[in-house]
Design an enzyme around this catalytic site. Structure first.
Site, PDB file in Angstrom:
ATOM      1  N   ASP A 158       0.872  -1.158   0.000  1.00 49.07           N
ATOM      2  CA  ASP A 158       0.000   0.000   0.000  1.00 49.07           C
ATOM      3  C   ASP A 158       0.917   1.219   0.000  1.00 49.07           C
ATOM      4  O   ASP A 158       2.052   1.143   0.484  1.00 49.07           O
ATOM      5  CB  ASP A 158      -0.881  -0.019   1.258  1.00 49.07           C
ATOM      6  CG  ASP A 158      -1.715   1.234   1.388  1.00 49.07           C
ATOM      7  OD1 ASP A 158      -2.347   1.625   0.388  1.00 49.07           O
ATOM      8  OD2 ASP A 158      -1.721   1.828   2.480  1.00 49.07           O
ATOM      9  N   ASP A 197      -1.483  -0.701   6.166  1.00 57.58           N
ATOM     10  CA  ASP A 197      -1.687  -0.168   7.510  1.00 57.58           C
ATOM     11  C   ASP A 197      -3.109   0.328   7.774  1.00 57.58           C
ATOM     12  O   ASP A 197      -3.421   0.738   8.885  1.00 57.58           O
ATOM     13  CB  ASP A 197      -0.716   0.988   7.768  1.00 57.58           C
ATOM     14  CG  ASP A 197      -1.073   2.238   6.973  1.00 57.58           C
ATOM     15  OD1 ASP A 197      -1.599   2.089   5.840  1.00 57.58           O
ATOM     16  OD2 ASP A 197      -0.847   3.355   7.468  1.00 57.58           O
ATOM     17  N   ASP A 243      -7.044  -1.914   3.912  1.00 58.18           N
ATOM     18  CA  ASP A 243      -6.108  -2.994   3.603  1.00 58.18           C
ATOM     19  C   ASP A 243      -6.480  -4.319   4.268  1.00 58.18           C
ATOM     20  O   ASP A 243      -5.783  -5.326   4.068  1.00 58.18           O
ATOM     21  CB  ASP A 243      -4.688  -2.611   4.057  1.00 58.18           C
ATOM     22  CG  ASP A 243      -4.156  -1.386   3.337  1.00 58.18           C
ATOM     23  OD1 ASP A 243      -4.485  -1.229   2.144  1.00 58.18           O
ATOM     24  OD2 ASP A 243      -3.436  -0.591   3.964  1.00 58.18           O
TER      25      ASP A 243
END
Length: 621
Positions: free
Chosen positions: A315, A508, A512
């Protein structure tokens, strides 16, 4: 007599413990047996029962059958049950963590909401909201369900969906998503989706599904046990038959006793004490060291997967970048002082509630702690702010806002992928400020070393393609996937897995959670959301990406140590089987003594423990 009494008490206590704490072991073995198959529980059950039966026989019938000896293996049965239950406890903890992750997603929905009916406001439970209801949202409130804004405008934090730290502007006609947070203004929206149809409910369902279908590593011990268990049993029968024939040929009066002694000795020495210790000891020492290094491995079964990875997907926000909007560059125009430009900008933004204002105010706070007083402050939502400083009007905001204030078209050429805020006085532009999410210092070096290890890398982000590509080019990531929602991320991971790739995902945010659950290895940053941390297999307690390199190196030595222990334990057991069967009889003219067997079994376990403890001192590459 005292020794017999103590052994009798031990016999009863061990039986009670086996009944109360080991029932699930025997049940699993029985179910497997009914299906005409074997697993690790079959071997464990066989070892426990053999150890207990032999111990009972030697305790009560040693005088009648001297070849049984006067030794017991009650403690071996208890050790095995204890190790198995420790493993079961770890698995339960993992399942509990999964449940907590799902519950954390449910907590994103507020319990109550304000609806407007015939012009009157009333508070109701979220479960009672119906499609087409009008819901009022104030600053700081969570949005209860999906809908379309019909009145007002604001900025909404949609990081749970996009992972991006910047709030998005919402006007009449804009879509809002349940579980997101209103940051500034207030608005009313018409409900379009409720219950299981909302975007958040779909995320929850996908997360639950991902937890269920997460690939399970093949258990090495079970695989070997599927051959080892029937092999041991057949070997024990053959050995007993051979000794029955041998003892009968030499005129022994007790051929059956010789046979049963060998049969039980083979089964007992196959009792997997060291096998049961092999993996738990390596994991216990390895995971303990990992925790001291700031790497929390929540699911031990990912250790092997880490060593087999093909892809590491990142990410962007909060992972490769710091996840916070900050001032990247300040550019004054027409020889205007940079210090004056910063002070004017901070003074104007001190009166604003806009998310970008916070980034400007945090810039060099110690150097600019005293700001100008502002008169006639005006905020234009979604555009900019104006105010008078020392009798001069200043404006800060979007270029369209500045053009409106100056009443002229401004040609601004900018190739930056960052957010650019412009500052002007009443007559002309005096400068601009670039705001972006800064890249972590070690990102480029980490990506480079991952590539050197033969791993492929990619960025999966909800941000736009230009920004993602710019960051990807800086850190060296070549594959970029942008404008993604949580389901898009999970689909990319599924596609890679379908093509045979082992995939790790590093994230995080709430957005996600699905990807972290679905990936072969889910890695969450320690500063991330509770949902991300609970959905991940591994949590990096620090924010530095170099912890990923440390995790891979640590996993490799733990995995190697487990294989060493397991291989050694099975090889030892295999050799011990031949000793128990009497292969040394032609040389020693005696069968294996139970005392010697007990010491040998202990030495095997000690060897496993010593090898596992090497992990405390091994250097990481």
């Amino acid at each position: 007599h005292l020794n017999l009494t103590l052994k009798s008490v031990e016999c009863v206590l061990v039986l009670l413990i086996l009944i109360t704490c080991g029932t699930h072991i025997f049940k699993s073995a029985w179910i497997s047996t009914k299906k005409l198959s074997t697993n690790m529980y079959s071997l464990i059950s066989l070892g426990i029962i053999s150890a207990y039966v032999y111990s009972v026989a030697s305790l009560f019938f040693s005088k009648t059958f001297p070849t049984l000896g006067n030794y017991s293996y009650f403690e071996s049965a208890l050790i095995i049950v204890g190790l198995v239950n420790i493993g079961a406890y770890i698995e339960q903890k993992a399942n509990k963590s999964t449940l907590e992750a799902i519950n954390s997603l449910f907590d994103l929905v507020p319990p109550r909401a304000t609806i407007i009916t015939d012009g009157k406001e009333s508070q109701i439970q979220v479960e009672k909201i119906m499609p087409n209801d009008i819901v009022k949202i104030l600053p700081g409130e969570k949005i209860p369900c999906d809908g379309i804004i019909v009145e007002g405008q604001s900025y909404v934090d949609e990081s749970m969906l996009t992972g991006e730290s910047k709030s998005l502007e919402k006007r009449v006609g804009s879509t809002v998503i349940g579980g997101t947070i209103n940051t500034t203004g207030s608005f009313n929206f018409r409900v379009t989706k409720i219950g299981n149809d909302t975007t958040l409910s779909r995320i929850i369902q996908l997360t639950q599904d991902a937890q269920k279908i997460k690939p399970k590593l093949a258990k090495i011990a079970d695989t070997v046990a599927s051959f080892f268990v029937p092999g041991v049993f057949i070997f024990a029968i053959i050995s007993a038959d051979i000794w029955y024939l041998i003892s009968s040929g030499y005129g022994s009066n007790t051929p059956f006793i010789y046979a049963i002694t060998v049969f039980m000795s083979v089964l007992i020495i196959a009792c997997p004490c060291s096998v049961g210790l092999a993996i738990p000891m390596s994991l216990m020492v390895g995971l303990s060291r990992a925790a001291k290094l700031g790497v929390l491995i929540q699911r031990a079964d990912v250790i092997q997967s880490i060593t087999e990875l093909d892809y590491i997907l990142f990410d962007k926000t909060g992972t490769i970048t710091h996840g916070k909007q900050s001032v990247i560059k300040v550019t004054p125009f027409n020889d205007f002082s940079i210090d004056e430009l910063i002070k004017i900008s901070k003074s104007l933004e001190s009166k604003s509630e806009h998310p970008i204002a916070n980034a400007i105010l945090k810039y060099k706070t110690e150097e600019y702690d005293v700001l100008y007083p502002i008169q006639k402050f005006i905020s234009t939502t979604g555009a900019g702010v104006s105010g008078i400083i020392n009798d001069i009007e200043y404006n800060i905001g979007k270029i369209s806002f500045i053009e409106q204030k100056l009443n002229s078209k401004i040609n601004v050429m900018s190739s930056s992928n960052n957010t650019v805020i412009y500052i002007a006085n009443s007559t002309h532009l005096i400068g601009n400020i670039e705001i972006a999410d800064s890249i972590k210092d070690d990102a480029n070096n980490v990506i480079k070393k991952l590539h050197q290890q033969g791993l492929k890398t990619a960025i999966l982000t909800g941000d736009n393609l230009n920004t993602a590509s710019a960051i990807g080019s800086v850190v060296g990531v070549t594959e970029i996937y942008a404008n993604l929602n949580p389901e898009d991320k999970s689909n990319i991971i599924k596609d890679l897995q379908t093509n045979g790739y082992k995939v790790a995902f590093v994230g995080d945010g709430i957005n996600d959670a699905i990807a972290l659950s679905l990936a072969d290895v889910g890695i969450a940053m320690g500063h991330g959301t509770d949902v991300a941390i609970k959905s991940a297999d591994i949590v990096l307690m620090g924010s530095a990406l170099k912890e990923i390199l440390r995790t891979i190196s640590l996993a490799k030595i733990i995995n190697k140590n487990m294989k060493q222990n397991l291989f050694g334990a099975f090889i030892y057991n295999a050799f011990a089987l031949f000793v128990a069967a009497g292969i040394l009889y032609p040389v020693m003219h005696m069968l294996l003594s139970p005392m010697v067997a007990s010491i040998a079994m202990s030495l095997s376990s000690i060897t496993v423990i010593l090898n596992a403890n090497r992990l405390r001192f091994m250097k990481l590459k």
